[in-house]
Design a protein around this motif. Structure first.
Motif: not given
Length: 257
Positions: A36-49
């Motif tokens: 699952v790639p990151g696409v925005t800063l907030a979404q990338s950060q949320a991918l950790i959880a």
């Protein structure tokens, strides 16, 4: 069967109602890993959880050109700090790239080259988005050479362009586009390339396969993409298992998963 979906946006809202069931179905059908790639800063950060909840999910962090309108000047520094902090949890940098359908190519290029530098610093591959921009990406590579390769997501281009990316350590993402007969150039290119240069992807929930237009795409379509690729390569039945394993190993080696 054993597959890796090298590019799917399982965290998008389209999957909110069925995500757990979908991931379970993927496991049952041999789709062992989902990137699952990151696409925005907030979404990338949320991918950790998100990755902590789903052990078969690998994640990347990046700023996609589609979301350029959300970009703020502190995002690159914040992305860098975030990626450095969570280096052990990331398998790539991206989704990043250049898209000619979106304004401000100079800013896009600046952001993209920052991703290349970050990937080099963290010794990670890149997940690269392109749209009518192979020339601009090549120019960026000259100024800032990627050291750990990556994936050219949803590759569509000539054999010459494919060989250029391969020379720079990249693999080509093969998805639903090859199920459309009109995509003759892309179909002929991927048919001529060895498995070691290819990875399978769905880009779920986008990029539906031919015959599934208007429906939400899911990683469960990956075996259909594989079957179409086997057909394009005119593989015999006894060759398909070996080819499947080669594709799996190609993706696994790149992302070290």
């Amino acid at each position: 069967m054993a597959f890796i979906d090298s590019h799917c946006h399982l965290d998008f809202t389209e999957f909110d109602a069925e995500r757990a069931q979908l991931i379970k179905q993927c496991q049952q059908q041999g789709i062992e890993k989902l990137i699952v790639p990151g696409v925005t800063l907030a979404q990338s950060q949320a991918l950790i959880a998100f990755a902590a909840q789903h052990t078969n999910v690998g994640i990347a962090a990046g700023l996609h050109p589609y979301f350029l309108a959300q970009y703020q000047h502190n995002h690159l520094m914040t992305l860098t700090e975030f990626a450095e902090q969570h280096r052990s949890q990331l398998i790539a940098i991206g989704e990043c790239g250049i898209d000619r359908s979106i304004d401000d190519l100079a800013l896009q290029t600046q952001i993209f080259e920052h991703h290349i530098v970050l990937a080099n610093q963290l010794e990670l591959p890149l997940i690269v988005h392109h749209r009518q921009s192979h020339d601009l990406i090549a120019q960026a590579f000259k100024r800032c050479k990627p050291k750990f390769g990556g994936v050219i997501h949803a590759f569509s281009g000539s054999m010459q362009q494919a060989q250029y990316y391969i020379k720079h350590g990249f693999k080509l993402g093969v998805g639903g586009v090859i199920t459309y007969p009109r995509a003759q150039k892309t179909r002929s290119v991927v048919a001529a390339l060895a498995a070691e240069h290819l990875v399978l992807e769905t880009d779920s929930p986008s990029m539906p396969l031919a015959g599934f237009q208007g429906q939400v795409n899911t990683p469960l379509q990956l075996p259909l993409i594989f079957a179409q690729l086997c057909e394009l390569k005119q593989l015999k039945e006894q060759e398909k298992g070996i080819f499947e394993q080669q594709l799996y190993e190609s993706c696994s080696a790149l992302f070290r998963i």
